[in-house]
Design a protein around this motif. Structure first.
Motif, PDB file in Angstrom:
ATOM      1  N   UNK A 158       0.832  -1.207   0.000  1.00 13.59           N
ATOM      2  CA  UNK A 158       0.000   0.000   0.000  1.00 13.59           C
ATOM      3  C   UNK A 158       0.868   1.258   0.000  1.00 13.59           C
ATOM      4  N   UNK A 159       1.883   1.299   0.857  1.00 15.96           N
ATOM      5  CA  UNK A 159       2.774   2.472   0.931  1.00 15.96           C
ATOM      6  C   UNK A 159       3.553   2.639  -0.367  1.00 15.96           C
ATOM      7  N   UNK A 160       4.054   1.540  -0.896  1.00 12.34           N
ATOM      8  CA  UNK A 160       4.821   1.609  -2.139  1.00 12.34           C
ATOM      9  C   UNK A 160       3.953   2.101  -3.293  1.00 12.34           C
ATOM     10  N   UNK A 161       2.722   1.636  -3.340  1.00  7.14           N
ATOM     11  CA  UNK A 161       1.830   2.049  -4.425  1.00  7.14           C
ATOM     12  C   UNK A 161       1.532   3.547  -4.355  1.00  7.14           C
ATOM     13  N   UNK A 162       1.309   4.058  -3.142  1.00  9.85           N
ATOM     14  CA  UNK A 162       1.013   5.486  -2.986  1.00  9.85           C
ATOM     15  C   UNK A 162       2.236   6.326  -3.360  1.00  9.85           C
ATOM     16  N   UNK A 163       3.406   5.940  -2.866  1.00 15.83           N
ATOM     17  CA  UNK A 163       4.624   6.702  -3.172  1.00 15.83           C
ATOM     18  C   UNK A 163       4.942   6.682  -4.660  1.00 15.83           C
ATOM     19  N   UNK A 164       4.847   5.515  -5.272  1.00 23.59           N
ATOM     20  CA  UNK A 164       5.207   5.414  -6.691  1.00 23.59           C
ATOM     21  C   UNK A 164       4.184   6.105  -7.586  1.00 23.59           C
ATOM     22  N   UNK A 165       2.920   6.130  -7.168  1.00 21.50           N
ATOM     23  CA  UNK A 165       1.883   6.761  -7.987  1.00 21.50           C
ATOM     24  C   UNK A 165       2.215   8.215  -8.288  1.00 21.50           C
ATOM     25  N   UNK A 166       2.539   8.987  -7.238  1.00 25.25           N
ATOM     26  CA  UNK A 166       2.795  10.412  -7.453  1.00 25.25           C
ATOM     27  C   UNK A 166       4.095  10.646  -8.211  1.00 25.25           C
ATOM     28  N   UNK A 167       5.093   9.812  -7.934  1.00 25.06           N
ATOM     29  CA  UNK A 167       6.350  10.000  -8.651  1.00 25.06           C
ATOM     30  C   UNK A 167       6.165   9.772 -10.150  1.00 25.06           C
ATOM     31  N   UNK A 168       5.409   8.772 -10.504  1.00 18.46           N
ATOM     32  CA  UNK A 168       5.162   8.511 -11.930  1.00 18.46           C
ATOM     33  C   UNK A 168       4.378   9.654 -12.545  1.00 18.46           C
ATOM     34  N   UNK A 169       3.252   9.979 -11.936  1.00 16.26           N
ATOM     35  CA  UNK A 169       2.355  10.988 -12.514  1.00 16.26           C
ATOM     36  C   UNK A 169       3.023  12.363 -12.548  1.00 16.26           C
ATOM     37  N   UNK A 170       3.564  12.776 -11.400  1.00 14.64           N
ATOM     38  CA  UNK A 170       4.107  14.133 -11.301  1.00 14.64           C
ATOM     39  C   UNK A 170       5.348  14.298 -12.177  1.00 14.64           C
ATOM     40  N   UNK A 171       6.270  13.351 -12.119  1.00 17.30           N
ATOM     41  CA  UNK A 171       7.489  13.490 -12.914  1.00 17.30           C
ATOM     42  C   UNK A 171       7.201  13.492 -14.405  1.00 17.30           C
ATOM     43  N   UNK A 172       6.401  12.561 -14.852  1.00 12.95           N
ATOM     44  CA  UNK A 172       6.138  12.463 -16.292  1.00 12.95           C
ATOM     45  C   UNK A 172       5.357  13.674 -16.780  1.00 12.95           C
ATOM     46  N   UNK A 173       4.275  14.011 -16.089  1.00 15.02           N
ATOM     47  CA  UNK A 173       3.435  15.140 -16.530  1.00 15.02           C
ATOM     48  C   UNK A 173       4.226  16.455 -16.453  1.00 15.02           C
ATOM     49  N   UNK A 174       4.925  16.667 -15.316  1.00 13.16           N
ATOM     50  CA  UNK A 174       5.685  17.906 -15.157  1.00 13.16           C
ATOM     51  C   UNK A 174       6.800  18.009 -16.200  1.00 13.16           C
ATOM     52  N   UNK A 175       7.462  16.895 -16.459  1.00  9.99           N
ATOM     53  CA  UNK A 175       8.528  16.911 -17.457  1.00  9.99           C
ATOM     54  C   UNK A 175       7.983  17.256 -18.834  1.00  9.99           C
ATOM     55  N   UNK A 176       6.847  16.664 -19.175  1.00  7.65           N
ATOM     56  CA  UNK A 176       6.248  16.968 -20.484  1.00  7.65           C
ATOM     57  C   UNK A 176       5.884  18.453 -20.583  1.00  7.65           C
TER      58      UNK A 176
END
Length: 611
Positions: A158-176
């Motif tokens: 559960x903790x890993x899923x929450x942490x990885x979710x934002x890193x994926x979404x925020x990094x990819x979207x922000x980078x784009x």
């Protein structure tokens, strides 16, 4: 203190509903995660802020390079961009540590200990109420392991899923977004990489999950075999089967290793694929940025931003890969645990079941049928009336149904037909705990808890005084050896630990502690199942008076293979193949010349000296 505040956010000893946990993995997760949703929501929001701050720092890097290039001197640079530089410092020195600190507090002080303890507590509370048959059909060590591992695995995933979710979404979207601001063409390598990354995960992750479940099953099998060997270590040594036991464990260990290696093959292939894609992303983005700069389309700061971001995404992608692998390995562990935990209770109380009230101690078995699910045999249409205060002995060859009858009276199993009444109350209609509270029992295979002598005695009467403990020990003839007991930690007497199942005591000592425990309980109905079987003749003779004192004023059911120990009961009931074949006093049954007579002659002919 701040630590204490975060540690109290989850009430990890919250009582469960008592219902069976969901048997589906998704519903099982939801069942527990929704109990701590405020903490998980806070972690989700804080994780979003932490990810945004990380991306902002990379944006600052590109911005600093462009600002420095545009400035003619250092003093002019600091004068013109003072406010912006202060804001960058506030983000890096204040906001970033603050939100990372809150994130760590939520993970390490709130969710990690709290959620895993909550899951373990509720699962343990549920499993503890399973029937006796549930525990007889599995290894105790494996059940305990699954309860412990399931809590950790659910929490970690559960903790890993929450942490990885934002890193994926925020990094990819922000980078784009940042790439598009510099030049839309910078987005192309990242977009292609995102598609390839998604395809790779969709291919590898299901295979990791599938093989992780199989590996978890093999790990549980290995644990069961090892625990079984340790639990029966005395038997192993008596039969000199150390090598055989090693081979038995080696087979399971070999299977578990091979299953883990199969998981490793998929993980290695996934790692190679993602690493190769990451290298292409770095080379393509950096090369494209340099070409766009050579064409005057972007600044040097944009090159620094693009390169640093894709390097960060590279590291993040590999981290996400291991996180996803860990998530599905944990899901496999949870799924394996469900096979043990999410099992329905087979002996249930009614929602409004009243407590049993015993005023006289009358017991009736009416048309009782029970077959352990086999369809026939064991107990067939048995009727038995035990009057208040009557003392009966149950006799019969092995497998006649004596112990089964006692287990049914204790409602360790539910009847298949018929009913059992105590003082006119159907035991299936009253609360199980109240039923067993009214029955004292000394068993043939006395098992003590791996706790102190005092703790074992207090099971009979919680809150008993020191004087009451010693009085019960005296009546059970246990006061002679208790003061001499000691354990490895130097505790003595009543404080000495007895070892697992009481292995540090002799059979006779264990039996006398068990008798003292029942003396303290002082229940109106008493069951003696081979109560003196572990005692030598001298000790048995000495304790007989205590047993007679214990039986006074009680309804007693005694089982014994040594017929001389129960010949003086008010009535003897002879069972054979689940039916009552004879009933009467010792003298009446000898005159009848039936099964009891044959059993008596067999014993007195070679095993028991009788006047």
């Amino acid at each position: 203190m701040i630590f204490r505040y975060f540690e109290r956010l989850i009430d990890y000893f919250r009582a469960g509903s008592g219902d069976m946990p969901p048997s589906g993995v998704g519903r099982f997760y939801l069942h527990y995660l929704r109990q701590v949703w405020p903490s998980l929501t806070a972690l989700l929001l804080v994780g979003l802020v932490v990810a945004l701050i990380e991306v902002a720092l990379f944006s600052f890097l590109g911005r600093l390079i462009d600002l420095a290039q545009a400035s003619t001197s250092g003093s002019e640079f600091f004068r013109e961009h003072r406010d912006e530089l202060i804001w960058m410092a506030v983000v890096a020195l204040l906001l970033r540590p603050l939100f990372n600190g809150v994130h760590d507090l939520l993970v390490h002080q709130t969710i990690s200990p709290g959620l895993s303890t909550l899951v373990r507590w509720q699962n343990h509370s549920y499993v503890l109420r399973q029937s006796l048959g549930f525990f007889q059909n599995d290894f105790a060590g494996r059940i305990a392991q699954r309860i412990m591992q399931t809590g950790n695995a659910l929490r970690d995933s559960a903790v890993q899923a929450i942490d990885s979710l934002w890193h994926v979404v925020v990094y990819v979207v922000s980078s784009l977004v940042l790439f598009a601001e510099a030049d839309w063409r910078l987005m192309l390598p990242l977009l292609i990489w995102v598609i390839g990354y998604a395809v790779a995960l969709s291919y590898f992750v299901p295979r990791v999950k599938q093989r992780s479940v199989v590996a978890s099953e093999a790990r549980s099998k290995l644990m069961g075999r090892i625990v079984d060997g340790y639990t029966n270590i005395a038997t192993l040594k008596l039969f000199a089967h150390t090598n055989h036991e090693q081979g038995y464990a080696r087979e399971a260990l070999q299977e578990q290793t091979e299953k883990s290696q199969r998981v490793g093959r998929v993980v290695t292939a996934m790692d190679f694929t993602i690493t190769a894609m990451n290298g292409l992303l770095i080379a393509a983005t950096t090369g494209l940025a340099l070409w766009l700069w050579s064409q005057g389309a972007i600044s040097v700061g944009a090159i620094a931003l693009a390169t640093s971001l894709v390097i960060r995404i590279n590291g993040m992608a590999e981290w996400i890969m291991w996180v996803v692998n860990g998530i599905f390995e944990n899901i496999g562990t949870v799924q394996d645990g469900l096979r043990t935990i999410a099992q329905p209770h087979t002996v249930l109380d009614r929602a409004d079941a009243p407590p049993l009230r015993v005023s006289r101690g009358e017991v009736r078995f009416e048309n009782v049928h029970f077959h352990y699910g086999k369809g026939s045999g064991v107990i067939e249409g048995l009727d038995l009336h035990i009057r208040p205060g009557e003392k009966i002995g149950l006799i019969g060859p092995s497998g006649a149904g004596k112990s089964t009858l006692v287990n049914l009276l204790l409602r360790l199993y539910d009847l298949e037909q018929g009913r059992i009444l105590i003082d006119g109350q159907d035991i299936a209609e009253v609360a199980q705990e109240s039923l067993r509270a009214q029955i004292g029992m000394v068993t043939q295979d006395t098992s003590l808890l791996h706790r102190s002598i005092r703790d074992n005695l207090l099971y009979g009467k919680p809150g008993a005084s020191e004087a009451e403990l010693w009085e019960a020990a005296r009546k059970a003839r246990a006061d002679s050896f208790i003061p001499q007991l000691s354990d490895a930690q130097g505790r003595r007497g009543l404080d000495a630990r007895v070892g697992e199942r009481g292995v540090k005591l002799s059979g006779g000592q264990r039996q006398r502690i068990a008798i003292a425990r029942v003396l303290l309980k002082d229940a109106p109905i008493l069951i003696l199942d081979e109560a003196t079987s572990a005692l030598d003749s001298e000790v048995e003779s000495a304790i007989q008076e205590s047993l007679e004192t214990l039986m006074q004023g009680k309804t007693v059911i005694a089982i014994a293979h040594r017929l001389s120990t129960i010949a003086r009961m008010d009535r003897l009931v002879v069972l054979d193949q689940g039916r009552i074949v004879e009933s009467g006093s010792h003298g009446e049954l000898l005159e009848h010349g039936g099964l009891y007579t044959r059993l008596w002659q067999h014993q007195t002919g070679g095993f028991v000296g009788v006047e």
